[in-house]
Design a protein around this motif. Structure first.
Motif, PDB file in Angstrom:
ATOM      1  N   SER A  33       0.833  -1.195   0.000  1.00  0.00           N
ATOM      2  CA  SER A  33       0.000   0.000   0.000  1.00  0.00           C
ATOM      3  C   SER A  33       0.871   1.249   0.000  1.00  0.00           C
ATOM      4  N   THR A  34       1.925   1.219   0.778  1.00  0.00           N
ATOM      5  CA  THR A  34       2.835   2.363   0.838  1.00  0.00           C
ATOM      6  C   THR A  34       3.503   2.580  -0.511  1.00  0.00           C
ATOM      7  N   ALA A  37       1.017   4.147  -2.811  1.00  0.00           N
ATOM      8  CA  ALA A  37       0.785   5.551  -2.475  1.00  0.00           C
ATOM      9  C   ALA A  37       1.941   6.423  -2.953  1.00  0.00           C
TER      10      ALA A  37
END
Length: 64
Positions: A33-34, A37
């Protein structure tokens, strides 16, 4: 006026439909997810620079 009940209902539906407590936790989820992002933020930054450069170029070519 109706936004609070709507948001509450939407949050409940998302929790019930998406969050499956029986599913094993994926320990790599946060890093993925990081990464997504960071890539999205980079793409937005590049798009913003391109738009700013094109806008500046066009503005400089317009007659005054």
């Amino acid at each position: 006026m109706m936004t609070r009940p709507l948001h509450t209902a939407l949050g409940f539906l998302i929790t019930v439909l998406v969050a499956d407590p029986r599913r094993d936790r994926d320990e790599h989820g946060l890093s993925q997810s990081t990464e997504n992002a960071v890539l999205l933020a980079g793409a937005v930054a590049v798009a913003g620079l391109v738009i700013a450069a094109i806008t500046s170029f066009v503005q400089s070519r317009l007659p005054k």
